[in-house]
Design an enzyme around this catalytic site. Sequence first.
Site, PDB file in Angstrom:
ATOM      1  N   TYR A 178       8.042 -13.600 -14.306  1.00  0.00           N
ATOM      2  CA  TYR A 178       6.934 -12.837 -13.700  1.00  0.00           C
ATOM      3  C   TYR A 178       5.594 -13.412 -14.171  1.00  0.00           C
ATOM      4  CZ  TYR A 178       3.706  -8.868 -13.094  1.00  0.00           C
ATOM      5  OH  TYR A 178       2.638  -8.066 -12.768  1.00  0.00           O
ATOM      6  N   ALA A 209       0.825  -1.226   0.000  1.00  0.00           N
ATOM      7  CA  ALA A 209       0.000   0.000   0.000  1.00  0.00           C
ATOM      8  C   ALA A 209       0.853   1.267   0.000  1.00  0.00           C
ATOM      9  CB  ALA A 209      -0.919  -0.014   1.230  1.00  0.00           C
ATOM     10  N   ASN A 238      -2.228  -7.296  -3.084  1.00  0.00           N
ATOM     11  CA  ASN A 238      -1.825  -6.431  -4.190  1.00  0.00           C
ATOM     12  C   ASN A 238      -0.318  -6.421  -4.427  1.00  0.00           C
ATOM     13  OD1 ASN A 238      -1.849  -3.837  -5.913  1.00  0.00           O
ATOM     14  ND2 ASN A 238      -0.610  -3.302  -4.129  1.00  0.00           N
TER      15      ASN A 238
HETATM   16  N1  LIG Z   1       1.756  -1.507 -12.994  1.00  0.00           N
HETATM   17  C1  LIG Z   1       1.357  -2.395 -13.889  1.00  0.00           C
HETATM   18  O1  LIG Z   1       1.492  -2.160 -15.105  1.00  0.00           O
HETATM   19  C2  LIG Z   1       0.672  -3.664 -13.444  1.00  0.00           C
HETATM   20  C3  LIG Z   1      -0.043  -4.386 -14.401  1.00  0.00           C
HETATM   21  C4  LIG Z   1      -0.687  -5.564 -14.024  1.00  0.00           C
HETATM   22  C5  LIG Z   1      -0.593  -6.010 -12.736  1.00  0.00           C
HETATM   23  N2  LIG Z   1       0.114  -5.306 -11.812  1.00  0.00           N
HETATM   24  C6  LIG Z   1       0.183  -5.853 -10.431  1.00  0.00           C
HETATM   25  O2  LIG Z   1      -0.340  -4.900  -9.537  1.00  0.00           O
HETATM   26  C7  LIG Z   1       0.242  -5.050  -8.249  1.00  0.00           C
HETATM   27  C8  LIG Z   1       0.729  -3.686  -7.747  1.00  0.00           C
HETATM   28  O3  LIG Z   1       1.693  -3.186  -8.674  1.00  0.00           O
HETATM   29  P1  LIG Z   1       2.018  -1.641  -8.854  1.00  0.00           P
HETATM   30  O4  LIG Z   1       1.967  -1.348 -10.293  1.00  0.00           O
HETATM   31  O5  LIG Z   1       1.238  -0.806  -7.917  1.00  0.00           O
HETATM   32  O6  LIG Z   1       3.585  -1.678  -8.444  1.00  0.00           O
HETATM   33  P2  LIG Z   1       4.483  -0.678  -7.577  1.00  0.00           P
HETATM   34  O7  LIG Z   1       4.084   0.735  -7.816  1.00  0.00           O
HETATM   35  O8  LIG Z   1       5.871  -1.080  -7.883  1.00  0.00           O
HETATM   36  O9  LIG Z   1       4.097  -1.099  -6.078  1.00  0.00           O
HETATM   37  C9  LIG Z   1       4.429  -2.367  -5.598  1.00  0.00           C
HETATM   38  C10 LIG Z   1       4.053  -2.488  -4.136  1.00  0.00           C
HETATM   39  O10 LIG Z   1       4.427  -3.791  -3.672  1.00  0.00           O
HETATM   40  C11 LIG Z   1       5.131  -3.628  -2.441  1.00  0.00           C
HETATM   41  N3  LIG Z   1       6.115  -4.672  -2.214  1.00  0.00           N
HETATM   42  C12 LIG Z   1       7.045  -5.154  -3.058  1.00  0.00           C
HETATM   43  N4  LIG Z   1       7.822  -6.058  -2.440  1.00  0.00           N
HETATM   44  C13 LIG Z   1       7.385  -6.138  -1.161  1.00  0.00           C
HETATM   45  C14 LIG Z   1       7.773  -6.873  -0.025  1.00  0.00           C
HETATM   46  N5  LIG Z   1       8.824  -7.706  -0.035  1.00  0.00           N
HETATM   47  N6  LIG Z   1       7.087  -6.713   1.114  1.00  0.00           N
HETATM   48  C15 LIG Z   1       6.033  -5.843   1.184  1.00  0.00           C
HETATM   49  N7  LIG Z   1       5.611  -5.128   0.134  1.00  0.00           N
HETATM   50  C16 LIG Z   1       6.281  -5.264  -1.023  1.00  0.00           C
HETATM   51  C17 LIG Z   1       5.806  -2.277  -2.561  1.00  0.00           C
HETATM   52  O11 LIG Z   1       6.053  -1.718  -1.277  1.00  0.00           O
HETATM   53  P3  LIG Z   1       7.516  -1.449  -0.640  1.00  0.00           P
HETATM   54  O12 LIG Z   1       8.511  -1.378  -1.746  1.00  0.00           O
HETATM   55  O13 LIG Z   1       7.335  -0.182   0.127  1.00  0.00           O
HETATM   56  O14 LIG Z   1       7.724  -2.621   0.251  1.00  0.00           O
HETATM   57  C18 LIG Z   1       4.745  -1.459  -3.283  1.00  0.00           C
HETATM   58  O15 LIG Z   1       3.835  -0.914  -2.369  1.00  0.00           O
HETATM   59  C19 LIG Z   1       1.353  -6.095  -8.420  1.00  0.00           C
HETATM   60  O16 LIG Z   1       0.894  -7.349  -7.968  1.00  0.00           O
HETATM   61  C20 LIG Z   1       1.586  -6.132  -9.922  1.00  0.00           C
HETATM   62  O17 LIG Z   1       2.073  -7.394 -10.340  1.00  0.00           O
HETATM   63  C21 LIG Z   1       0.741  -4.137 -12.134  1.00  0.00           C
END
Ligand SMILES: NC(=O)c1ccc[n+]([C@@H]2O[C@H](COP(=O)([O-])OP(=O)(O)OC[C@H]3O[C@@H](n4cnc5c(N)ncnc54)[C@H](OP(=O)(O)O)[C@@H]3O)[C@@H](O)[C@H]2O)c1
Length: 453
Positions: free
Chosen positions: A161, A14, A92
């Site tokens: 991925y 989040a 998420n």
């Molecule tokens: N952006 C896209 O194009 C896209 C498309 C399809 C699906 N998704 C999916 O949507 C979801 C969210 O992605 P997003 O685009 O919002 O990515 P993002 O902006 O990179 O955010 C990712 C989040 O995951 C958290 N995270 C990563 N590793 C972690 C860990 N070890 N422990 C706790 N938290 C962790 C990060 O928090 P911290 O780094 O602060 O820990 C951050 O809040 C993911 O599952 C992704 O696969 C994204």
Amino acid sequence: MERWRGRVALVTGASVGIGAAVAVELVRLGMKVVGCARDVGKIQKLAAECQSAGHPGVLVPFKCDLTKEEEILAMFAAIKEQHKGVDVCINNAGLAHPEALLNGKTSAWKNMWDVNVLALSICAREAYQSMKERNVDDGHIINMNSLCGHQVFSLADAHFYSATKYAVTALTEGLRQELRAENTHIRATCISPGVVETEFMSRFYNDSPEKAAGIYAAVKPMKAIDVASAVTYVLSAPPHVQKLAAECQSAGHPGVLVPFKCDLTKEEEILSMFAAIKEQHKGVDVCINNAGLAHPEPLLSGKTSGWKNMMDVNILGLSICTREAYQSMKERNVDDGHIININSVCGHHVMPHADLHFYTATKFAVTALTEGLRQELRAENTHIRATSISPSLVKTEFPLRLYSNNPDIKARVFSAYKPLEAKDVVNAIIYVLSAPPHVQIGEVQMLATEQKS
Ligand SMILES: NC(=O)c1ccc[n+]([C@@H]2O[C@H](COP(=O)([O-])OP(=O)(O)OC[C@H]3O[C@@H](n4cnc5c(N)ncnc54)[C@H](OP(=O)(O)O)[C@@H]3O)[C@@H](O)[C@H]2O)c1
């Protein structure tokens, strides 16, 4: 969303991106949201913003590294102690490292697996146990999947991925089946966005920001709030039942329903309907290809006439209406039209029911036609959208007509579980139509909560 006010949602990841948008949106709608990530400072900042915006809910920041099971378990224990437990779990958090299968680093694969698959499974298990011990029967577990969970794109950097997201597809369906076996009404859903503008790409390509920028430049990406809207759609209760023509008028609805007699098995009738629409209303801006039917005609013994009738309505009628609707939009320079095909879960899985096999083939065709249409629309550089909505059993005349010659099955058709209602499909249509113009909901799959397989 009224019933969720004051209840507890866990949103993982989040701190930024989609998770941050979901957390804030749920707080805006009155939920108590526990938002977790490693960078808890960012969630604290969001919590302060929610408070100063006067949102009715509250955001509770929690520092948790999801690669460490003991941290996840400690978080669930703290939620139990401070807020009783979790009613909604939004898995998420997720990430990608550009590590191809032929030469990628094992440590990066492990990290993706740990966050995208294992942490999601641990959180889902703990959330379910938390709901169960408090007799919460209406909870919801939502997994943030991706288009990469359904299709392998030819991008080596994303192959591992993609495998983690295919796992999320399987886990969500497996979870749904286990929940059914437990006879609970807790629901499991996955949401599969395409490219969303967040930190995801810059983290993915953290050593080559130009690559990340290139991906966002190549497509007009969705915004995190668009995915948050999908989450609130999934969580929200369905709206009122759709009314018929006469009722529309007496109810004083602002729109109007214009009845038109048309047999969709006759192309000339479809064409004259579109001609009449053009003359009387200029043209079509939205086309909902809903008509469809099934005859119980198995592949080994069925009647050709039954098969032809299904093909004529489910495939050909739909394709002719689609073509005419597109031409109508094009000649009036309508760039924001929408063509929605009412598909079926049978358009994605072959069920072991011989009576439904030919029908299933027509619905597989609808899946292909919707994606083909989307591709042709893109090639035309228009923003007209194409969507398929795939419900499971809906309480309409459809199955009663299917089994009109078999009173035994007909009498039992709605007795195994509480089926979807027509209004639930209407709700999906409204959701799909109300997405902002840059968001194309490609597919909505809807199952009855109590359904086992
Ligand atoms: N952006 C896209 O194009 C896209 C498309 C399809 C699906 N998704 C999916 O949507 C979801 C969210 O992605 P997003 O685009 O919002 O990515 P993002 O902006 O990179 O955010 C990712 C989040 O995951 C958290 N995270 C990563 N590793 C972690 C860990 N070890 N422990 C706790 N938290 C962790 C990060 O928090 P911290 O780094 O602060 O820990 C951050 O809040 C993911 O599952 C992704 O696969 C994204």
